[in-house]
Design an enzyme around this catalytic site. Structure first.
Site, PDB file in Angstrom:
ATOM      1  N   ALA A  10       0.778  -1.219   0.030  1.00 30.61           N
ATOM      2  CA  ALA A  10       0.005   0.029   0.255  1.00 30.61           C
ATOM      3  C   ALA A  10       0.629   1.322  -0.049  1.00 30.61           C
ATOM      4  CB  ALA A  10      -0.844   0.057   1.323  1.00 30.61           C
ATOM      5  N   GLY A  11       2.085   1.122  -0.160  1.00 32.71           N
ATOM      6  CA  GLY A  11       3.131   2.350  -0.097  1.00 32.71           C
ATOM      7  C   GLY A  11       3.270   2.590  -1.566  1.00 32.71           C
ATOM      8  N   GLY A  14       5.604  -0.443  -3.777  1.00 36.48           N
ATOM      9  CA  GLY A  14       4.764  -1.585  -3.725  1.00 36.48           C
ATOM     10  C   GLY A  14       3.522  -1.540  -4.523  1.00 36.48           C
ATOM     11  N   LEU A  36      -0.186  -0.703   7.082  1.00 36.08           N
ATOM     12  CA  LEU A  36      -1.033   0.669   7.065  1.00 36.08           C
ATOM     13  C   LEU A  36      -0.290   1.474   7.938  1.00 36.08           C
ATOM     14  CD1 LEU A  36      -4.687  -0.017   5.927  1.00 36.08           C
ATOM     15  CD2 LEU A  36      -2.863   0.268   4.399  1.00 36.08           C
ATOM     16  N   THR A 107      11.047  -2.824  12.133  1.00 33.86           N
ATOM     17  CA  THR A 107      10.236  -3.338  10.620  1.00 33.86           C
ATOM     18  C   THR A 107      11.286  -3.590   9.730  1.00 33.86           C
ATOM     19  OG1 THR A 107       8.344  -1.972  11.089  1.00 33.86           O
ATOM     20  CG2 THR A 107       8.944  -2.349   8.588  1.00 33.86           C
ATOM     21  N   THR A 132      18.423  -0.843  -0.839  1.00 36.21           N
ATOM     22  CA  THR A 132      18.380   0.468  -1.522  1.00 36.21           C
ATOM     23  C   THR A 132      20.100   1.112  -1.538  1.00 36.21           C
ATOM     24  OG1 THR A 132      18.425   2.777  -0.820  1.00 36.21           O
ATOM     25  CG2 THR A 132      18.620   1.187   1.182  1.00 36.21           C
ATOM     26  N   GLU A 134      21.527   3.415  -0.608  1.00 33.05           N
ATOM     27  CA  GLU A 134      21.936   4.207   0.618  1.00 33.05           C
ATOM     28  C   GLU A 134      22.940   3.307   1.326  1.00 33.05           C
ATOM     29  OE1 GLU A 134      19.814   6.695   3.073  1.00 33.05           O
ATOM     30  OE2 GLU A 134      18.304   7.513   1.163  1.00 33.05           O
ATOM     31  N   TYR A 156      18.329   4.846   8.944  1.00 28.69           N
ATOM     32  CA  TYR A 156      17.526   4.000   8.015  1.00 28.69           C
ATOM     33  C   TYR A 156      18.409   3.329   7.040  1.00 28.69           C
ATOM     34  CZ  TYR A 156      15.584   3.339   3.380  1.00 28.69           C
ATOM     35  OH  TYR A 156      15.423   2.767   2.103  1.00 28.69           O
ATOM     36  N   LYS A 160      18.574  -0.948   6.696  1.00 24.82           N
ATOM     37  CA  LYS A 160      18.287  -1.620   5.431  1.00 24.82           C
ATOM     38  C   LYS A 160      19.666  -2.640   5.250  1.00 24.82           C
ATOM     39  CE  LYS A 160      15.566  -1.084   2.629  1.00 24.82           C
ATOM     40  NZ  LYS A 160      14.204  -1.983   2.577  1.00 24.82           N
ATOM     41  N   LYS A 195       8.691  12.868   1.129  1.00 24.71           N
ATOM     42  CA  LYS A 195       9.831  13.082   0.332  1.00 24.71           C
ATOM     43  C   LYS A 195      10.089  14.297  -0.614  1.00 24.71           C
ATOM     44  CE  LYS A 195      10.494   8.590   1.937  1.00 24.71           C
ATOM     45  NZ  LYS A 195       9.525   7.959   1.817  1.00 24.71           N
TER      46      LYS A 195
HETATM   47  P1  NAD Z   1       6.771   3.881   1.579  1.00 23.95           P
HETATM   48  O1  NAD Z   1       7.125   4.399   2.828  1.00 23.95           O
HETATM   49  O2  NAD Z   1       6.184   4.702   0.610  1.00 23.95           O
HETATM   50  O3  NAD Z   1       5.964   2.360   1.658  1.00 23.95           O
HETATM   51  C1  NAD Z   1       6.212   1.375   2.913  1.00 23.95           C
HETATM   52  C2  NAD Z   1       4.955   0.658   3.087  1.00 23.95           C
HETATM   53  O4  NAD Z   1       5.366  -0.405   3.791  1.00 23.95           O
HETATM   54  C3  NAD Z   1       3.672   1.454   3.385  1.00 23.95           C
HETATM   55  O5  NAD Z   1       2.647   0.784   2.898  1.00 23.95           O
HETATM   56  C4  NAD Z   1       3.822   0.917   4.988  1.00 23.95           C
HETATM   57  O6  NAD Z   1       2.365   0.689   5.478  1.00 23.95           O
HETATM   58  C5  NAD Z   1       4.290  -0.527   4.759  1.00 23.95           C
HETATM   59  N1  NAD Z   1       4.771  -1.027   6.290  1.00 23.95           N
HETATM   60  C6  NAD Z   1       5.692  -0.197   6.975  1.00 23.95           C
HETATM   61  N2  NAD Z   1       5.921  -0.908   8.088  1.00 23.95           N
HETATM   62  C7  NAD Z   1       5.314  -2.177   7.885  1.00 23.95           C
HETATM   63  C8  NAD Z   1       5.243  -3.528   8.617  1.00 23.95           C
HETATM   64  N3  NAD Z   1       5.737  -3.567   9.970  1.00 23.95           N
HETATM   65  N4  NAD Z   1       4.529  -4.516   8.547  1.00 23.95           N
HETATM   66  C9  NAD Z   1       3.848  -4.291   7.008  1.00 23.95           C
HETATM   67  N5  NAD Z   1       3.996  -3.157   6.460  1.00 23.95           N
HETATM   68  C10 NAD Z   1       4.591  -2.073   6.830  1.00 23.95           C
HETATM   69  O7  NAD Z   1       8.237   3.118   0.990  1.00 23.95           O
HETATM   70  P2  NAD Z   1       8.722   3.182  -0.647  1.00 23.95           P
HETATM   71  O8  NAD Z   1       9.287   4.627  -0.884  1.00 23.95           O
HETATM   72  O9  NAD Z   1       7.509   2.400  -1.606  1.00 23.95           O
HETATM   73  O10 NAD Z   1       9.613   1.992  -0.308  1.00 23.95           O
HETATM   74  C11 NAD Z   1       9.379   0.718  -0.547  1.00 23.95           C
HETATM   75  C12 NAD Z   1      10.753   0.089  -0.410  1.00 23.95           C
HETATM   76  O11 NAD Z   1      11.710   0.187  -1.295  1.00 23.95           O
HETATM   77  C13 NAD Z   1      11.502   0.119   0.950  1.00 23.95           C
HETATM   78  O12 NAD Z   1      11.892  -0.974   1.387  1.00 23.95           O
HETATM   79  C14 NAD Z   1      12.495   1.015   0.627  1.00 23.95           C
HETATM   80  O13 NAD Z   1      13.624   0.795   1.503  1.00 23.95           O
HETATM   81  C15 NAD Z   1      13.008   0.614  -0.774  1.00 23.95           C
HETATM   82  N6  NAD Z   1      13.490   1.755  -1.596  1.00 23.95           N
HETATM   83  C16 NAD Z   1      12.955   2.716  -1.682  1.00 23.95           C
HETATM   84  C17 NAD Z   1      13.389   3.872  -2.591  1.00 23.95           C
HETATM   85  C18 NAD Z   1      12.712   5.132  -2.813  1.00 23.95           C
HETATM   86  O14 NAD Z   1      13.352   6.071  -3.618  1.00 23.95           O
HETATM   87  N7  NAD Z   1      11.566   5.226  -2.524  1.00 23.95           N
HETATM   88  C19 NAD Z   1      14.630   3.474  -3.380  1.00 23.95           C
HETATM   89  C20 NAD Z   1      15.321   2.286  -3.232  1.00 23.95           C
HETATM   90  C21 NAD Z   1      14.796   1.302  -2.389  1.00 23.95           C
HETATM   91  O1  DAU Z   2      18.247   6.486  -2.432  1.00 22.58           O
HETATM   92  C1  DAU Z   2      17.284   5.488  -2.390  1.00 22.58           C
HETATM   93  C2  DAU Z   2      16.675   6.227  -0.968  1.00 22.58           C
HETATM   94  O2  DAU Z   2      16.048   7.555  -1.675  1.00 22.58           O
HETATM   95  C3  DAU Z   2      15.546   5.180  -0.456  1.00 22.58           C
HETATM   96  O3  DAU Z   2      16.140   4.286   0.196  1.00 22.58           O
HETATM   97  C4  DAU Z   2      14.850   5.931   0.731  1.00 22.58           C
HETATM   98  O4  DAU Z   2      13.730   5.106   1.112  1.00 22.58           O
HETATM   99  C5  DAU Z   2      14.023   7.402   0.278  1.00 22.58           C
HETATM  100  O5  DAU Z   2      13.444   7.893   1.003  1.00 22.58           O
HETATM  101  C6  DAU Z   2      15.144   8.305  -0.601  1.00 22.58           C
HETATM  102  O6  DAU Z   2      16.149   8.634   0.463  1.00 22.58           O
HETATM  103  P1  DAU Z   2      16.727  10.253   0.425  1.00 22.58           P
HETATM  104  O7  DAU Z   2      17.060  10.568   1.516  1.00 22.58           O
HETATM  105  O8  DAU Z   2      17.540  10.311  -0.924  1.00 22.58           O
HETATM  106  O9  DAU Z   2      15.346  10.879  -0.272  1.00 22.58           O
HETATM  107  P2  DAU Z   2      14.526  12.331   0.257  1.00 22.58           P
HETATM  108  O10 DAU Z   2      13.468  12.613  -0.549  1.00 22.58           O
HETATM  109  O11 DAU Z   2      14.369  12.319   1.803  1.00 22.58           O
HETATM  110  O12 DAU Z   2      15.651  13.297   0.044  1.00 22.58           O
HETATM  111  C7  DAU Z   2      16.225  13.523  -1.305  1.00 22.58           C
HETATM  112  C8  DAU Z   2      17.304  14.826  -1.412  1.00 22.58           C
HETATM  113  O13 DAU Z   2      16.652  15.869  -0.995  1.00 22.58           O
HETATM  114  C9  DAU Z   2      18.200  14.597  -0.130  1.00 22.58           C
HETATM  115  O14 DAU Z   2      19.625  15.163  -0.298  1.00 22.58           O
HETATM  116  C10 DAU Z   2      17.738  15.304   0.909  1.00 22.58           C
HETATM  117  C11 DAU Z   2      17.090  16.518   0.102  1.00 22.58           C
HETATM  118  N1  DAU Z   2      15.959  17.109   0.909  1.00 22.58           N
HETATM  119  C12 DAU Z   2      14.962  16.103   1.257  1.00 22.58           C
HETATM  120  C13 DAU Z   2      13.638  16.795   1.924  1.00 22.58           C
HETATM  121  C14 DAU Z   2      12.783  16.056   2.414  1.00 22.58           C
HETATM  122  C15 DAU Z   2      15.882  18.376   0.937  1.00 22.58           C
HETATM  123  O15 DAU Z   2      16.574  19.296   0.512  1.00 22.58           O
HETATM  124  N2  DAU Z   2      14.717  18.984   1.744  1.00 22.58           N
HETATM  125  C16 DAU Z   2      13.885  18.099   2.043  1.00 22.58           C
HETATM  126  O16 DAU Z   2      12.863  18.876   2.967  1.00 22.58           O
END
Ligand code: NAD
Ligand code: DAU
Length: 342
Positions: A10-11, A14, A36, A107, A132, A134, A156, A160, A195
């Site tokens: 639901a994220g 996903g 959720l 988690t 990730t 990161e 974080y 991971k 984000k």
């Molecule tokens: P998100 O925060 O939008 O979604 C996370 C989802 O996980 C939510 O629906 C939340 O309800 C669910 N969740 C949280 N804790 C839980 C638990 N204990 N049990 C069941 N469900 C739970 O995250 P996203 O940005 O969609 O990221 C998804 C995955 O991809 C994560 O593992 C993240 O580390 C990874 N990832 C994200 C990015 C990015 O840029 N967003 C990049 C690389 C990897």
């Molecule tokens: O690289 C993959 C990762 O990208 C994922 O694993 C994480 O789940 C995801 O949240 C993301 O992490 P970042 O820290 O890179 O993303 P964020 O959107 O938080 O920030 C992106 C860049 O923008 C970072 O350099 C911080 C900056 N930023 C972010 C926020 C929220 C700002 O300058 N101002 C802000 O308010």
């Protein structure tokens, strides 16, 4: 039917993955386990291509009784267990992990352990751990390959990294058929407005300040979420067990350049961009070498600038989706994080 367990469906990513998979795999039945949290949003699951092949289960990946029950209730075609598990569920926001890391450890680490342990006991044909970029930490020049040492620098990314290596350990020790993916920064529709991109887009639409951390010259490599989903799907079919794959968009951009483009697209003044206190331990640059995945035959398809414009337009056309989030508990987080009212 192939039975697939998707966690965190639901994220942001996903839910895109579930939509993609239901569209391209008519023989997949998806069980979606999501607790959720504040980031999980049922609105992300509206308009599924074939809702009868999707079952939503509200629950926590750290709940081993529930996880075991999902396995026991799953009569996969080839014996017990799921055909595939894709573990997206995680606490994902770096800034929140700096404020309070407890849920991240629970988690991201304990949750991954709970799923891996169930997979070991009850069987799975492929277990994809969504890690990730990161986990490598920051790099000033050059790019990280899958063999680079891990150097996570915030709670974080450390959580991971724990899950990433735990998944590998379950492959090496217990022969659980694990694949690990490390993707760069995703963007696109339905991303939580905590984000960077959706925060800046939606704040700009409301003529609110865009809080740019530090000098704004931090670099992320952006990939459209649908490219990430096709890469995961490709690796479920073609990835080698026990291997790790970088997934990269190949679009390294400074934050300030993105902030400016958002203002331009929305016809807003760049004076909305305000430098604020930097994130502690802020990683300067992420950069991946994704040659290993390219050698298997996968490359991203989307043009960055076109996708960014389309993403901005999506938030403009879907104000009710993000207003619901920003009008709720998010206000309290925002005040704590930025010292400003939303
Ligand atoms: P998100 O925060 O939008 O979604 C996370 C989802 O996980 C939510 O629906 C939340 O309800 C669910 N969740 C949280 N804790 C839980 C638990 N204990 N049990 C069941 N469900 C739970 O995250 P996203 O940005 O969609 O990221 C998804 C995955 O991809 C994560 O593992 C993240 O580390 C990874 N990832 C994200 C990015 C990015 O840029 N967003 C990049 C690389 C990897
Ligand atoms: O690289 C993959 C990762 O990208 C994922 O694993 C994480 O789940 C995801 O949240 C993301 O992490 P970042 O820290 O890179 O993303 P964020 O959107 O938080 O920030 C992106 C860049 O923008 C970072 O350099 C911080 C900056 N930023 C972010 C926020 C929220 C700002 O300058 N101002 C802000 O308010």
């Amino acid at each position: 039917m192939r039975r697939v367990l998707v966690t965190g469906g639901a994220g942001f990513i996903g839910s895109h993955f579930i939509k993609h998979a239901l569209r391209v795999h008519p023989d997949w039945y998806i069980v979606n386990l999501d607790k959720l949290s504040y980031a999980g949003n049922p609105d992300n699951l509206t308009g599924l291509p074939d809702p009868n092949r999707h079952k939503f289960v509200r629950g926590d990946i750290t709940d081993h009784k529930l996880v075991e029950k999902l396995w026991r209730d799953c009569p996969a075609g080839s014996g017990a267990g799921f055909d595939a598990v894709v573990n997206f569920a995680a606490e994902t926001h770096v800034d929140r992990s700096i404020l309070w890391a407890d849920d991240f450890i629970k988690t991201d680490v304990l949750g991954a352990f709970t799923l891996l342990e169930a997979a070991r006991q009850f069987g799975v044909n492929k277990f994809v751990q969504i890690s990730t970029d990161e986990v490598y930490g920051s790099i000033e020049r050059g790019s990280f390959s899958e063999d680079s040492p891990l150097n996570p620098r915030n709670p974080y990314s450390a959580s991971k990294a724990g899950a990433d290596r735990l998944a590998y350990a379950y492959f090496a020790t217990h022969n659980v058929p694990v694949i690990i993916t490390r993707c760069s920064n995703n963007f696109g529709p339905n991303q939580h407005p905590e984000k960077f991109m959706p925060l800046f887009i939606t704040n700009a639409m409301d003529d609110k300040p865009l809080p740019l951390y530090g000098d704004g010259r931090y670099v992320r490599d952006w990939i459209h979420v649908e490219d990430h989903c096709t890469a995961i799907d490709f690796l479920i079919a073609r990835g080698q067990l026990g291997e790790t794959y970088n997934i990269a968009g190949g679009n390294e951009v400074e934050n300030v350049a993105i902030a400016r483009r958002i203002c331009q697209r929305l016809g807003k003044p760049e004076s909305l961009i305000q430098s604020v206190k930097d994130r502690p331990g802020h990683d300067r640059r992420y950069s991946l070498n994704a040659g290993k995945l390219a050698a298997l035959g996968w490359k991203p398809q989307r043009d960055f600038n076109q996708s960014l414009d389309a993403t901005i337009d999506w938030y403009a056309a879907n104000k009710s989706w993000w207003r619901k989030i920003k009008g709720g508990k998010f206000k309290r987080y925002y005040a704590q994080q930025y010292g400003q009212r939303l």
